[in-house]
Design a protein around this motif. Structure first.
Motif, PDB file in Angstrom:
ATOM      1  N   GLU A 149      43.108  29.841  44.622  1.00  0.00           N
ATOM      2  CA  GLU A 149      42.361  30.086  45.609  1.00  0.00           C
ATOM      3  C   GLU A 149      42.680  31.846  46.427  1.00  0.00           C
ATOM      4  N   CYS A 150      43.669  32.259  46.296  1.00  0.00           N
ATOM      5  CA  CYS A 150      43.436  33.292  46.659  1.00  0.00           C
ATOM      6  C   CYS A 150      42.924  34.470  46.144  1.00  0.00           C
ATOM      7  N   LYS A 151      42.271  33.827  44.603  1.00  0.00           N
ATOM      8  CA  LYS A 151      41.280  35.456  43.866  1.00  0.00           C
ATOM      9  C   LYS A 151      40.469  34.938  44.535  1.00  0.00           C
ATOM     10  N   LYS A 152      38.892  33.649  45.232  1.00  0.00           N
ATOM     11  CA  LYS A 152      38.591  33.491  45.440  1.00  0.00           C
ATOM     12  C   LYS A 152      38.315  34.380  46.615  1.00  0.00           C
ATOM     13  N   LEU A 153      39.430  34.874  47.844  1.00  0.00           N
ATOM     14  CA  LEU A 153      39.691  35.357  48.936  1.00  0.00           C
ATOM     15  C   LEU A 153      38.331  37.424  48.746  1.00  0.00           C
ATOM     16  N   VAL A 154      38.754  37.382  47.126  1.00  0.00           N
ATOM     17  CA  VAL A 154      38.101  38.929  47.567  1.00  0.00           C
ATOM     18  C   VAL A 154      36.715  39.213  47.152  1.00  0.00           C
ATOM     19  N   PRO A 155      35.829  39.402  47.823  1.00  0.00           N
ATOM     20  CA  PRO A 155      34.465  40.060  46.994  1.00  0.00           C
ATOM     21  C   PRO A 155      34.301  40.281  45.724  1.00  0.00           C
ATOM     22  N   SER A 156      33.673  40.266  45.224  1.00  0.00           N
ATOM     23  CA  SER A 156      33.266  40.687  43.525  1.00  0.00           C
ATOM     24  C   SER A 156      32.680  42.427  43.661  1.00  0.00           C
ATOM     25  N   ASN A 157      32.372  42.938  45.012  1.00  0.00           N
ATOM     26  CA  ASN A 157      32.163  44.531  45.742  1.00  0.00           C
ATOM     27  C   ASN A 157      33.952  44.551  45.372  1.00  0.00           C
ATOM     28  N   TYR A 158      34.842  44.194  45.439  1.00  0.00           N
ATOM     29  CA  TYR A 158      36.198  44.694  45.465  1.00  0.00           C
ATOM     30  C   TYR A 158      36.914  44.379  44.877  1.00  0.00           C
ATOM     31  N   ARG A 159      36.706  44.111  43.207  1.00  0.00           N
ATOM     32  CA  ARG A 159      37.313  42.932  42.888  1.00  0.00           C
ATOM     33  C   ARG A 159      37.937  44.238  41.574  1.00  0.00           C
ATOM     34  N   LYS A 160      37.372  45.072  41.783  1.00  0.00           N
ATOM     35  CA  LYS A 160      37.733  46.345  41.062  1.00  0.00           C
ATOM     36  C   LYS A 160      39.039  47.412  41.443  1.00  0.00           C
ATOM     37  N   ARG A 161      39.632  46.791  42.370  1.00  0.00           N
ATOM     38  CA  ARG A 161      40.104  46.827  43.418  1.00  0.00           C
ATOM     39  C   ARG A 161      41.169  46.666  44.185  1.00  0.00           C
TER      40      ARG A 161
END
Length: 365
Positions: A231-243
């Motif tokens: 559930e928490c992973k889904k909160l992070v947009p794809s453009n921020y997943r490296k950060r």
């Protein structure tokens, strides 16, 4: 002197880590002989088998099987402990018939959190109240916890967690950690904890996303596992997943903490009140300032404005403000980190914790 330790399991958790540390600390006391009974076969801390302590599994299958009372009585009658030290509300309840029948002093160590507004219908609160008359002393790892559970004044005793500094020897290099997780930013913020209702990773993630919109040289780590991870992973947009990196469970947590500039502990105070958090002690041991949700034992670990900052529950704005302040002020961050390490050495060392437990054991023999 023989001391029998009782605990429900050795899964990855604060009380379990504290028991392991105590076993290590007692190795310096040749007159202390420890035994350990675990009421399940869930053993995360495999290192227990490398320590000088016999481990006995008494599984509660099914959970309400009354035979476990007899099996504990039989074991205790044969092993003849001078003291029984329970490490949870259920292990305390299970120990009462045996300690009463055999006249063994019961050290009740079940207080490890500090919830607000505990109801008499809360199972841990009910078990705690039931066990007080049979306990020689009731130990909490925070004063806030002893107050929350309404422990009788004559029986309560606060013994803070003890950190073993050997845990931060021989850490993996910062370069290797950064390479492993592909961290390229100058600064790193991290939170260690379980993805469960007790921790507030959602506020942490929202604060991180807010900060990433204004600070372009920070990576955020979330270390741990649990039912709310996906559930928490889904909160992070794809453009921020490296950060914003979810590392999962890590055995060498201290090596990851060593690359932090700031440690975070965000707590869901609606369902949980922290005792003394082992995550905060890890941050302190490695000289990192902490930004954490105010309440419970956290207020005893952190000196607000000196070793870190306390923030309001559920407040993304407050967390963003304090993290920004620490991340953008190198002098303040260094000063707070040094103060945090000094406070840990003063209050939260393994030797200090072990000595307090040994003194307590000897008092009741």
């Amino acid at each position: 002197m023989k001391v029998l330790l009782l605990i429900e399991s050795l899964t990855s958790g604060g009380r379990e880590r504290r028991l392991i540390e105590l076993v290590k600390g007692c190795e310096s006391y040749p007159d202390i002989e420890l035994g350990l009974i675990v009421f399940s076969d869930r053993i995360h801390y495999k290192e227990i088998y490398d320590l000088d302590i016999p481990v006995t599994i008494l599984k509660r299958v099914p959970k309400k099987n009354p035979k476990v009372f007899y099996r504990l009585y039989k074991y205790s009658k044969e092993w003849k402990p001078d003291v029984v030290h329970s490490w949870g509300s259920m292990s305390t309840i299970l120990s009462i018939p045996t300690t009463q029948a055999l006249g063994i002093p019961l050290i009740n160590g079940s207080i490890v959190d500090a919830p607000e507004n505990l109801s008499i219908f809360n199972k841990d609160y009910f078990r705690a109240q039931l066990a007080y008359p049979f306990s020689k002393v009731v130990i909490g790892n925070s004063n806030a916890g002893l107050i929350a559970y309404n422990v009788p004044e004559s029986k309560k005793r606060c013994i803070y967690n003890g950190f073993d500094l050997n845990r931060i020897n021989n850490l993996e290099s910062n370069e290797n950690i950064r390479l492993k997780f592909q961290i390229q930013t100058a600064k790193v913020v991290g939170m260690v904890g379980s993805f469960s209702p007790r921790k507030d990773f959602i506020t942490y993630i929202k604060a991180a996303l807010n900060l990433l919109a204004t600070l372009d040289d920070v990576t955020f780590l979330a270390i741990g596992d649990g039912p709310q991870l996906e559930e928490c992973k889904k909160l992070v947009p794809s453009n921020y997943r490296k950060r914003f990196i979810f590392t999962g469970i890590q055995k060498d947590v201290e090596s990851l903490v060593s690359i932090f500039d700031v440690g975070v502990l965000s707590t869901n105070t609606k369902v949980h009140g922290e005792g003394i958090s082992n995550a905060i002690l890890e941050y302190m041991a490695l000289g990192k300032p902490t930004v954490a949700t105010t309440g419970g034992g956290t207020n005893e670990a952190i000196v607000d404005g000196e070793t870190g900052f306390l923030v309001a529950p559920d407040s993304v704005e407050d967390l963003v403000q304090k993290l920004t302040l620490v991340l953008t002020n190198d002098v303040l961050r260094t000063k707070m980190g040094k103060a945090a390490r000094n406070r840990m050495e003063k209050l939260f060392m393994l030797d200090r914790m072990t000595e307090q437990y040994i003194t307590l054991y000897r008092r009741y023999v």
